[in-house]
Design a protein around this motif. Sequence first.
Motif, PDB file in Angstrom:
ATOM      1  N   LYS A  14       0.853  -1.180   0.000  1.00  0.00           N
ATOM      2  CA  LYS A  14       0.000   0.000   0.000  1.00  0.00           C
ATOM      3  C   LYS A  14       0.896   1.239   0.000  1.00  0.00           C
ATOM      4  CE  LYS A  14      -3.467  -2.360   2.837  1.00  0.00           C
ATOM      5  NZ  LYS A  14      -4.223  -2.316   4.125  1.00  0.00           N
ATOM      6  N   ASN A  18       0.873   4.671   6.493  1.00  0.00           N
ATOM      7  CA  ASN A  18      -0.534   4.306   6.536  1.00  0.00           C
ATOM      8  C   ASN A  18      -1.364   5.452   7.109  1.00  0.00           C
ATOM      9  OD1 ASN A  18       0.001   1.704   5.573  1.00  0.00           O
ATOM     10  ND2 ASN A  18       0.401   0.942   7.628  1.00  0.00           N
ATOM     11  N   ASP A  98      -7.445   2.983   1.002  1.00  0.00           N
ATOM     12  CA  ASP A  98      -6.417   2.240   0.284  1.00  0.00           C
ATOM     13  C   ASP A  98      -6.968   1.722  -1.051  1.00  0.00           C
ATOM     14  OD1 ASP A  98      -4.269   2.419   2.099  1.00  0.00           O
ATOM     15  OD2 ASP A  98      -5.144   0.852   3.354  1.00  0.00           O
TER      16      ASP A  98
END
Length: 211
Positions: A14, A18, A98
Motif C-alpha cells: 500500500k 498508513n 487504500d
Amino acid sequence: MSKYKIIQLAHPGKEWPNYSSSKGEFVKSKIGISWNKDFNGGIREWNNLDHHKRKFIFAKNAIYVDNLESKPKEGDITFWGEWEPHSNFRVISSHTKDFHGPRMMHYPFFDDDYDGNKRHTTDPYIFGDNFWYTHCKQSPRKPNQNLKTLGANSIIIMGSERNEDKKFLVDTIFVIKKRFSQKEMNKNYKELPSLLVKSNLYMDKSHDLLF
C-alpha cells in the motif's frame, strides 16, 4: 525457443505511511520517512521496509498517449508505480481509502550521497527510454514460474489487487522486446543507463553488483 506468454503480477504494498481512520490522521512513523513540521509532506527515504510500497508519482517530460489512436505527446504526467529510492512528497488527500486513490504525490530523486541500506529494487523500472524488469519473481529455484526466459513480445501486466471488490488495478503493461542474461548484464553494465544501475543493480554499501 522461449514461448510467448502473458503474465499478471500484483504489487504487494500500500502507500506509506498508513492512514489511521480511527484517529483521522497519518501514522507519524519515523521509519523511512522524514515529515516536515506541519505534517503535510516530507521526504520518503529509500524503502527498507518488509515490502514494496506504492507511490503516486509526478514526472516531467514524459511520453504518453491519450488513447490507442492518438499520437505520442510529451508533457507532465502522474501515475502509480514503483520508485524505491528517495522522493519528496506532499499530502494531497487525508481521507482516501487504500486502493481508491492517492493520498500523497511523490517527486522522485536519487541521492548520490546516500550510503545506507538498499533493500528493494524498483521493478518495473520505467524511467528512461526503455522499461526494465530486472528481478521480481525471477527465481531460478522455481523453474515452472521462472520469468527469466520469457520470449519476445511476452506481456507482463502489473498492478494492485483491491480485495473488497476483487478488482485488479493496472498500472504498468510491459511488452518484452529483448532479454539479457546475468552474464551479459555484469559484462556490459557500464553501457546501461546509470540511474538503472544505481537503483537496481548496486544494492549494498560495498557497491558490488546485485547479480
